[in-house]
Design a protein around this motif. Structure first.
Motif, PDB file in Angstrom:
ATOM      1  N   THR A 159       0.701  -0.965   0.054  1.00 34.24           N
ATOM      2  CA  THR A 159       0.503  -0.032   0.243  1.00 34.24           C
ATOM      3  C   THR A 159       0.963   1.349  -0.389  1.00 34.24           C
ATOM      4  O   THR A 159       0.367   2.136  -0.460  1.00 34.24           O
ATOM      5  CB  THR A 159      -0.559   0.338   1.371  1.00 34.24           C
ATOM      6  N   GLN A 160       2.326   0.672   0.933  1.00 33.42           N
ATOM      7  CA  GLN A 160       2.801   1.991   1.194  1.00 33.42           C
ATOM      8  C   GLN A 160       3.821   2.543  -0.552  1.00 33.42           C
ATOM      9  O   GLN A 160       3.894   4.379  -0.963  1.00 33.42           O
ATOM     10  CB  GLN A 160       3.448   1.983   1.811  1.00 33.42           C
ATOM     11  N   GLU A 161       4.159   1.816  -0.652  1.00 33.52           N
ATOM     12  CA  GLU A 161       3.817   1.388  -2.478  1.00 33.52           C
ATOM     13  C   GLU A 161       3.556   2.772  -3.098  1.00 33.52           C
ATOM     14  O   GLU A 161       3.579   3.193  -4.164  1.00 33.52           O
ATOM     15  CB  GLU A 161       5.305   0.341  -2.522  1.00 33.52           C
ATOM     16  N   ARG A 162       2.717   2.162  -3.181  1.00 36.74           N
ATOM     17  CA  ARG A 162       1.760   2.159  -3.852  1.00 36.74           C
ATOM     18  C   ARG A 162       1.211   3.806  -3.951  1.00 36.74           C
ATOM     19  O   ARG A 162       0.687   4.330  -4.547  1.00 36.74           O
ATOM     20  CB  ARG A 162       0.412   1.188  -4.050  1.00 36.74           C
ATOM     21  N   MET A 163       1.033   4.079  -2.637  1.00 36.22           N
ATOM     22  CA  MET A 163       1.141   5.519  -2.140  1.00 36.22           C
ATOM     23  C   MET A 163       1.921   6.571  -2.991  1.00 36.22           C
ATOM     24  O   MET A 163       2.147   7.203  -3.187  1.00 36.22           O
ATOM     25  CB  MET A 163       0.833   6.074  -0.345  1.00 36.22           C
ATOM     26  N   LEU A 164       3.419   5.862  -2.669  1.00 35.92           N
ATOM     27  CA  LEU A 164       4.603   6.815  -3.010  1.00 35.92           C
ATOM     28  C   LEU A 164       4.350   6.587  -4.637  1.00 35.92           C
ATOM     29  O   LEU A 164       4.844   8.323  -5.202  1.00 35.92           O
ATOM     30  CB  LEU A 164       5.669   6.276  -3.213  1.00 35.92           C
ATOM     31  N   HIS A 165       3.848   5.595  -5.464  1.00 35.31           N
ATOM     32  CA  HIS A 165       4.330   6.012  -6.702  1.00 35.31           C
ATOM     33  C   HIS A 165       2.774   7.203  -7.182  1.00 35.31           C
ATOM     34  O   HIS A 165       3.267   7.886  -8.097  1.00 35.31           O
ATOM     35  CB  HIS A 165       3.657   4.754  -7.162  1.00 35.31           C
ATOM     36  N   GLU A 166       1.653   6.644  -6.154  1.00 34.38           N
ATOM     37  CA  GLU A 166       0.649   7.833  -6.966  1.00 34.38           C
ATOM     38  C   GLU A 166       0.586   9.756  -6.611  1.00 34.38           C
ATOM     39  O   GLU A 166       0.410   9.710  -7.267  1.00 34.38           O
ATOM     40  CB  GLU A 166      -0.700   7.479  -5.808  1.00 34.38           C
ATOM     41  N   ALA A 167       2.570   9.528  -5.485  1.00 35.62           N
ATOM     42  CA  ALA A 167       1.848  10.701  -5.286  1.00 35.62           C
ATOM     43  C   ALA A 167       3.443  11.021  -5.924  1.00 35.62           C
ATOM     44  O   ALA A 167       3.399  12.554  -6.575  1.00 35.62           O
ATOM     45  CB  ALA A 167       2.608  10.970  -3.840  1.00 35.62           C
ATOM     46  N   ALA A 168       3.989  10.697  -6.330  1.00 37.62           N
ATOM     47  CA  ALA A 168       5.101  11.411  -7.567  1.00 37.62           C
ATOM     48  C   ALA A 168       4.531  11.191  -9.015  1.00 37.62           C
ATOM     49  O   ALA A 168       4.730  12.623  -9.498  1.00 37.62           O
ATOM     50  CB  ALA A 168       6.201   9.957  -7.930  1.00 37.62           C
TER      51      ALA A 168
END
Lengths: 158, 132
Positions: free
Chosen positions: A115-124
């Motif tokens: 989930t956190q990796e996805r959040m980082l991806h989304e934020a970038a």
């Protein structure tokens, strides 16, 4: 009995044909109403466009910067994925007491990492989208500010 | 994969600093300092940091280039309004960048926590064996 059935079918067919006729008449009536309304209160003519919508394809400002930006965002995504995949393999040794219970906790940990990796991806990605919006806005503003002749020439050159 | 005796991933807090805020009255058998000194995915974390630094620089370069473009924008009756939008977009890019920054550190903390959990699980077994 059969005669009754035939009579019912005929009646049904007549009703459907009348319905078709009525619908056609109504459509014609609506068309007449529209044309009358247009004559009484004509819609204002749309002013001529000053910006060619294709300008975003042939003359997008900051294009090179955007390419570099998306490439860098891709790099962040891949690096984060590498880290997540490695961290996912974290586990207590097989001889550990309560290994199964710990395994459950670490299973949730693994989901959390995803989930956190996805959040980082989304934020970038969101940062890149905002940059893209800015590039489009700059392109629009510049194209809109050019005198008509200059804009036409630029379109021809492209 | 889990290495001991080293500072873990990141978060900006050193183990010594972290230990200062620790409750030392209920330490139990396992010394938390030993759990803190775990290192995991350090190379990967550095790769993520470098990639993020690269993206950050590209974002900054993009914003600077956009500013330069705006300054040479031909005179337009809507120049003021456009400048307002450009400013808003620049702020938005900055905020999105901060959000990604937070997400990155959040990921690092999680990796660190997971490594510590695994270490703790191993240590608790070792401690029991030693006590027996």
């Amino acid at each position: 009995m059969r005669n009754d059935m035939n009579a019912q079918d005929e009646y049904k067919a007549t009703l459907l044909s009348k319905l078709d006729e009525t619908t056609g008449t109504l459509d014609a009536l609506f068309a007449v109403m529209d044309s009358v309304r247009e004559r009484i209160d004509p819609a204002p003519a749309r002013p001529a466009d000053t910006v060619d919508p294709n300008v975003f394809f042939y003359k997008l400002r900051l294009h090179d910067h955007m390419e570099a930006l998306f490439h860098a965002a891709d790099g962040v995504g891949k690096a984060a994925q590498e880290m997540r995949l490695l961290a996912k393999r974290v586990a207590p040794s097989a001889q550990c007491r309560n290994a199964k219970a710990w395994g459950r906790i670490l299973g949730i940990f693994s989901e959390h990492l995803t989930t956190q990796e996805r959040m980082l991806h989304e934020a970038a990605s969101a940062a890149c989208s905002a940059a893209k919006l800015l590039a489009y806005a700059v392109t629009f503003a510049e194209a809109d500010a050019l005198p008509d002749e200059a804009a036409a020439n630029e379109g021809d050159e492209a | 994969m889990v290495e001991t005796e080293n500072h873990i991933v990141n978060g900006g807090v050193k183990p010594e600093e972290e230990a200062e805020h620790m409750d030392t009255t209920t330490q139990g058998v396992i010394n938390p300092l030993k759990v803190i000194r775990v290192r995991v995915a350090r190379d990967e974390w550095e790769a993520v940091c470098q990639a993020w630094q690269g993206l950050h620089e590209k974002l900054r370069a993009f914003t600077h280039a956009a500013m330069a473009e705006m300054k040479v924008l031909p005179d337009s009756p809507n120049r003021g309004a456009w400048m307002m939008f450009f400013d808003l977009y620049c702020q938005q890019i900055s905020r999105e960048s901060q959000a990604a920054d937070e997400a990155l550190y959040s990921l690092a903390y999680s990796v660190e926590t997971g490594a510590r959990l695994a270490t703790f699980a191993d240590m608790s077994t070792e401690a029991e064996v030693e006590n027996a």
